[in-house]
Design a protein around this motif. Sequence first.
Motif, mmCIF file in Angstrom:
data_model
loop_
_atom_site.group_PDB
_atom_site.id
_atom_site.type_symbol
_atom_site.label_atom_id
_atom_site.label_comp_id
_atom_site.label_asym_id
_atom_site.label_seq_id
_atom_site.Cartn_x
_atom_site.Cartn_y
_atom_site.Cartn_z
ATOM 1 N N ARG A 18 10.436 -5.424 -0.647
ATOM 2 C CA ARG A 18 11.724 -4.790 -0.287
ATOM 3 C C ARG A 18 11.850 -3.115 -0.483
ATOM 4 O O ARG A 18 12.302 -2.548 0.110
ATOM 5 N N TRP A 33 19.866 -2.742 5.351
ATOM 6 C CA TRP A 33 19.704 -3.514 3.985
ATOM 7 C C TRP A 33 18.521 -4.488 4.001
ATOM 8 O O TRP A 33 18.208 -4.852 5.219
ATOM 9 N N ILE A 34 17.719 -4.972 2.916
ATOM 10 C CA ILE A 34 16.836 -5.936 2.891
ATOM 11 C C ILE A 34 17.033 -6.571 1.363
ATOM 12 O O ILE A 34 17.628 -6.260 0.605
ATOM 13 N N ALA A 44 16.509 -8.798 6.548
ATOM 14 C CA ALA A 44 16.761 -7.640 6.711
ATOM 15 C C ALA A 44 17.637 -7.235 8.111
ATOM 16 O O ALA A 44 17.663 -8.084 8.992
#
Length: 89
Positions: A18, A33-34, A44
């Motif tokens: 990440r 985002w992840i 993600a």
Amino acid sequence: MIRQRVIVHGRVQAVGFRFSARVEAQRLGVSGWIRNRNDGAVEAEIEGEAASVDAMLAWLDEGPPGAEVTSLSTADLAPTGERGFRVLS
């Protein structure tokens, strides 16, 4: 602008996946985002210009050193205009 949801399977947790992805996303200028999933995968959402999103998807398919990606699945989403790239818990 395009947005993709990505699920990455394999040995992708506890290998810095990440945080390495955030560095790569910032380098490529993509947003999103992840996060880790309970099933051991990483999920993600990536948004940006098509070429940048494609480059990020290619990176996710390899991952950082120590990761072993076995499969990657994607789905098209509507762009949200999100800015920045976050690592979620």
